[in-house]
Design a protein around this motif. Structure first.
Motif, PDB file in Angstrom:
ATOM      1  N   VAL A   1       0.815  -1.121  -0.102  1.00 30.57           N
ATOM      2  CA  VAL A   1      -0.071   0.023  -0.128  1.00 30.57           C
ATOM      3  C   VAL A   1       0.974   1.412   0.083  1.00 30.57           C
TER       4      VAL A   1
ATOM      5  N   GLY B   1      -1.066  -0.779  -3.947  1.00 32.11           N
ATOM      6  CA  GLY B   1      -2.523  -0.106  -3.384  1.00 32.11           C
ATOM      7  C   GLY B   1      -2.568   1.266  -3.080  1.00 32.11           C
TER       8      GLY B   1
ATOM      9  N   ARG C   1      -2.719  -6.145   2.863  1.00 32.73           N
ATOM     10  CA  ARG C   1      -2.437  -4.864   2.390  1.00 32.73           C
ATOM     11  C   ARG C   1      -1.660  -4.192   3.397  1.00 32.73           C
TER      12      ARG C   1
END
Length: 229
Positions: A36, A57, A209
Protein backbone atom coordinates in the motif's frame (compact mmCIF):
# COMPACT_ATOMS: atom_id res chain seq x y z
CA UNK A 1 16.64 8.44 0.82
CA UNK A 2 17.59 7.01 -2.56
CA UNK A 3 15.39 4.41 -4.24
CA UNK A 4 18.19 1.87 -3.81
CA UNK A 5 18.43 2.54 -0.08
CA UNK A 6 14.67 2.36 0.33
CA UNK A 7 14.54 -0.86 -1.67
CA UNK A 8 17.08 -2.40 0.70
CA UNK A 9 14.89 -1.46 3.66
CA UNK A 10 11.79 -2.85 1.97
CA UNK A 11 13.61 -6.08 1.14
CA UNK A 12 14.63 -6.53 4.79
CA UNK A 13 11.05 -5.91 5.94
CA UNK A 14 9.78 -8.30 3.29
CA UNK A 15 12.05 -11.04 4.63
CA UNK A 16 10.62 -10.44 8.12
CA UNK A 17 7.09 -10.53 6.73
CA UNK A 18 7.70 -13.86 5.06
CA UNK A 19 8.84 -15.21 8.42
CA UNK A 20 5.58 -13.95 9.92
CA UNK A 21 3.65 -15.77 7.20
CA UNK A 22 5.54 -18.99 7.89
CA UNK A 23 5.01 -18.58 11.64
CA UNK A 24 1.28 -18.57 10.95
CA UNK A 25 1.68 -21.96 9.28
CA UNK A 26 1.26 -20.55 5.81
CA UNK A 27 3.30 -20.84 2.62
CA UNK A 28 4.56 -17.35 1.68
CA UNK A 29 3.82 -18.18 -1.93
CA UNK A 30 0.13 -18.61 -1.11
CA UNK A 31 -0.34 -15.07 0.20
CA UNK A 32 -0.43 -12.07 -2.12
CA UNK A 33 1.26 -9.00 -0.67
CA UNK A 34 -0.31 -5.74 -1.75
CA UNK A 35 2.16 -2.94 -1.03
CA UNK A 36 0.00 0.00 0.00
CA UNK A 37 1.86 3.03 -1.34
CA UNK A 38 -0.88 5.47 -0.34
CA UNK A 39 0.74 8.46 1.31
CA UNK A 40 4.20 7.57 0.03
CA UNK A 41 5.96 9.09 -2.95
CA UNK A 42 6.83 7.41 -6.25
CA UNK A 43 10.19 6.32 -4.83
CA UNK A 44 8.33 3.89 -2.54
CA UNK A 45 6.54 2.44 -5.57
CA UNK A 46 9.87 2.06 -7.35
CA UNK A 47 11.35 0.34 -4.31
CA UNK A 48 8.43 -2.08 -4.17
CA UNK A 49 8.84 -2.96 -7.83
CA UNK A 50 12.58 -3.40 -7.33
CA UNK A 51 12.01 -6.17 -4.77
CA UNK A 52 9.31 -7.89 -6.81
CA UNK A 53 6.17 -6.40 -5.26
CA UNK A 54 4.09 -5.52 -8.31
CA UNK A 55 0.68 -5.25 -6.62
CA UNK A 56 0.45 -1.68 -5.33
CA UNK A 57 -2.50 -0.28 -3.38
CA UNK A 58 -3.88 3.26 -3.41
CA UNK A 59 -6.89 4.89 -1.75
CA UNK A 60 -7.17 8.22 -3.58
CA UNK A 61 -8.00 8.54 -7.26
CA UNK A 62 -5.74 11.48 -8.00
CA UNK A 63 -2.78 9.90 -6.21
CA UNK A 64 -3.18 6.62 -8.06
CA UNK A 65 -3.54 8.28 -11.44
CA UNK A 66 -0.56 10.53 -10.86
CA UNK A 67 1.64 7.55 -10.05
CA UNK A 68 0.20 5.32 -12.79
CA UNK A 69 1.21 7.94 -15.35
CA UNK A 70 4.90 7.70 -14.41
CA UNK A 71 6.87 5.59 -16.92
CA UNK A 72 9.14 4.12 -14.23
CA UNK A 73 6.07 2.55 -12.61
CA UNK A 74 4.76 0.89 -15.75
CA UNK A 75 5.16 -2.58 -14.21
CA UNK A 76 2.74 -1.95 -11.36
CA UNK A 77 -0.66 -3.58 -10.99
CA UNK A 78 -2.78 -1.00 -9.20
CA UNK A 79 -5.32 -1.99 -6.57
CA UNK A 80 -7.88 0.56 -5.45
CA UNK A 81 -8.31 -0.17 -1.74
CA UNK A 82 -10.08 2.92 -0.37
CA UNK A 83 -13.63 4.17 -0.29
CA UNK A 84 -14.69 4.65 -3.90
CA UNK A 85 -17.01 7.38 -5.16
CA UNK A 86 -18.97 6.42 -8.25
CA UNK A 87 -17.94 9.66 -9.96
CA UNK A 88 -14.29 8.58 -9.80
CA UNK A 89 -14.81 5.30 -11.65
CA UNK A 90 -14.64 6.87 -15.11
CA UNK A 91 -11.26 8.45 -14.39
CA UNK A 92 -9.80 5.29 -12.86
CA UNK A 93 -11.21 2.74 -15.29
CA UNK A 94 -8.12 2.40 -17.47
CA UNK A 95 -5.62 2.20 -14.62
CA UNK A 96 -7.01 -0.10 -11.90
CA UNK A 97 -6.15 -3.81 -12.02
CA UNK A 98 -8.30 -4.83 -9.04
CA UNK A 99 -11.11 -2.86 -7.40
CA UNK A 100 -11.02 -4.05 -3.78
CA UNK A 101 -13.71 -1.83 -2.25
CA UNK A 102 -16.94 -2.61 -4.10
CA UNK A 103 -19.61 -2.34 -1.43
CA UNK A 104 -22.93 -1.28 -2.96
CA UNK A 105 -25.18 -1.87 -5.99
CA UNK A 106 -24.75 1.66 -7.35
CA UNK A 107 -20.99 1.14 -7.56
CA UNK A 108 -21.49 -2.23 -9.26
CA UNK A 109 -23.63 -0.52 -11.90
CA UNK A 110 -21.10 2.23 -12.53
CA UNK A 111 -18.22 -0.25 -12.82
CA UNK A 112 -20.21 -2.39 -15.23
CA UNK A 113 -20.82 0.70 -17.36
CA UNK A 114 -17.34 2.24 -17.23
CA UNK A 115 -15.12 -0.85 -16.80
CA UNK A 116 -16.91 -3.89 -18.25
CA UNK A 117 -15.44 -7.16 -17.06
CA UNK A 118 -13.50 -5.48 -14.24
CA UNK A 119 -11.91 -7.66 -11.57
CA UNK A 120 -13.40 -6.79 -8.18
CA UNK A 121 -13.61 -7.78 -4.55
CA UNK A 122 -16.70 -7.12 -2.48
CA UNK A 123 -15.82 -5.16 0.63
CA UNK A 124 -17.60 -6.37 3.75
CA UNK A 125 -18.17 -4.29 6.89
CA UNK A 126 -16.26 -5.91 9.76
CA UNK A 127 -16.96 -3.26 12.39
CA UNK A 128 -19.40 -0.51 13.22
CA UNK A 129 -16.73 2.18 13.48
CA UNK A 130 -17.63 5.50 11.83
CA UNK A 131 -16.05 5.94 8.44
CA UNK A 132 -15.53 2.21 7.84
CA UNK A 133 -17.18 1.22 4.57
CA UNK A 134 -18.44 -2.18 3.56
CA UNK A 135 -21.46 -4.23 2.66
CA UNK A 136 -23.26 -5.86 5.64
CA UNK A 137 -22.66 -9.60 5.92
CA UNK A 138 -26.35 -10.28 5.35
CA UNK A 139 -26.17 -8.58 1.94
CA UNK A 140 -22.89 -10.05 0.68
CA UNK A 141 -24.30 -12.98 -1.29
CA UNK A 142 -26.80 -10.75 -3.09
CA UNK A 143 -24.13 -8.17 -3.99
CA UNK A 144 -21.74 -10.86 -5.25
CA UNK A 145 -24.54 -12.27 -7.39
CA UNK A 146 -25.50 -8.83 -8.72
CA UNK A 147 -21.89 -8.03 -9.61
CA UNK A 148 -21.53 -11.31 -11.47
CA UNK A 149 -24.74 -10.78 -13.40
CA UNK A 150 -23.48 -7.29 -14.33
CA UNK A 151 -20.43 -8.86 -15.96
CA UNK A 152 -17.88 -8.08 -13.27
CA UNK A 153 -15.40 -10.76 -12.20
CA UNK A 154 -15.79 -11.21 -8.45
CA UNK A 155 -12.63 -12.86 -7.15
CA UNK A 156 -13.37 -12.69 -3.45
CA UNK A 157 -14.06 -10.55 -0.42
CA UNK A 158 -12.18 -7.75 1.33
CA UNK A 159 -12.43 -6.41 4.86
CA UNK A 160 -10.82 -3.84 7.16
CA UNK A 161 -10.41 -4.73 10.81
CA UNK A 162 -11.42 -2.37 13.63
CA UNK A 163 -9.02 0.37 14.68
CA UNK A 164 -9.71 0.03 18.41
CA UNK A 165 -9.05 -2.98 20.61
CA UNK A 166 -5.75 -4.20 19.21
CA UNK A 167 -5.17 -7.01 16.71
CA UNK A 168 -7.31 -9.55 18.56
CA UNK A 169 -10.38 -7.36 18.09
CA UNK A 170 -10.15 -8.13 14.37
CA UNK A 171 -10.20 -11.92 14.77
CA UNK A 172 -13.99 -12.54 14.82
CA UNK A 173 -14.57 -10.41 11.73
CA UNK A 174 -11.64 -11.95 9.86
CA UNK A 175 -12.84 -15.45 10.71
CA UNK A 176 -16.34 -14.71 9.50
CA UNK A 177 -15.04 -13.08 6.32
CA UNK A 178 -12.96 -16.14 5.42
CA UNK A 179 -15.88 -18.45 6.19
CA UNK A 180 -18.26 -16.37 4.06
CA UNK A 181 -15.85 -16.39 1.11
CA UNK A 182 -15.57 -20.17 1.36
CA UNK A 183 -19.35 -20.56 1.48
CA UNK A 184 -19.66 -18.48 -1.69
CA UNK A 185 -16.88 -20.37 -3.45
CA UNK A 186 -14.63 -17.30 -3.66
CA UNK A 187 -10.87 -17.80 -3.60
CA UNK A 188 -9.57 -14.41 -2.47
CA UNK A 189 -9.80 -13.17 1.12
CA UNK A 190 -8.11 -9.76 1.32
CA UNK A 191 -7.74 -8.83 4.97
CA UNK A 192 -5.02 -7.75 7.33
CA UNK A 193 -2.95 -4.59 7.43
CA UNK A 194 0.27 -3.75 9.24
CA UNK A 195 -1.28 -3.72 12.73
CA UNK A 196 -3.24 -6.97 12.49
CA UNK A 197 -1.55 -8.99 9.76
CA UNK A 198 -0.62 -11.92 12.03
CA UNK A 199 -4.25 -12.42 13.06
CA UNK A 200 -5.41 -12.15 9.45
CA UNK A 201 -2.93 -14.79 8.33
CA UNK A 202 -3.99 -17.13 11.11
CA UNK A 203 -7.62 -16.72 10.03
CA UNK A 204 -6.99 -17.50 6.37
CA UNK A 205 -6.08 -14.32 4.51
CA UNK A 206 -4.97 -15.00 0.94
CA UNK A 207 -3.98 -11.35 0.43
CA UNK A 208 -2.70 -8.75 2.88
CA UNK A 209 -2.47 -4.98 2.37
CA UNK A 210 0.63 -3.50 3.96
CA UNK A 211 2.02 0.02 4.01
CA UNK A 212 3.80 0.91 7.25
CA UNK A 213 5.17 -2.62 7.64
CA UNK A 214 7.02 -2.22 4.33
CA UNK A 215 7.75 1.49 4.00
CA UNK A 216 7.67 2.86 7.52
CA UNK A 217 5.36 5.62 8.80
CA UNK A 218 3.72 8.02 6.41
CA UNK A 219 4.78 11.60 7.03
CA UNK A 220 2.60 13.47 4.55
CA UNK A 221 0.67 13.05 1.35
CA UNK A 222 3.18 12.92 -1.51
CA UNK A 223 3.37 15.60 -4.13
CA UNK A 224 2.45 13.70 -7.28
CA UNK A 225 1.24 15.63 -10.27
CA UNK A 226 -2.29 14.86 -11.26
CA UNK A 227 -3.00 13.29 -14.61
CA UNK A 228 -3.47 15.76 -17.43
CA UNK A 229 -1.50 18.54 -15.74
Amino acid sequence: MSTVGLAEQVEARLVALRRTIEAAGRDPGSVRIVAVTKGHGPEACEAALAVGLTDLGESYAQELLGKAALPQLAGARWHFVGGLQTKKVRDLAGSVHLWESVDRPKLVGELARRAPGAQVLVQVALSCEPGKAGCPFDDVAALVDEAGRAGLVVGGLMGVGPTAGGPEAARPGFRRLARTAAELGLATVSMGMSADVSVALAEGATAVRLGTALFGPRTQRPQVRAWGE
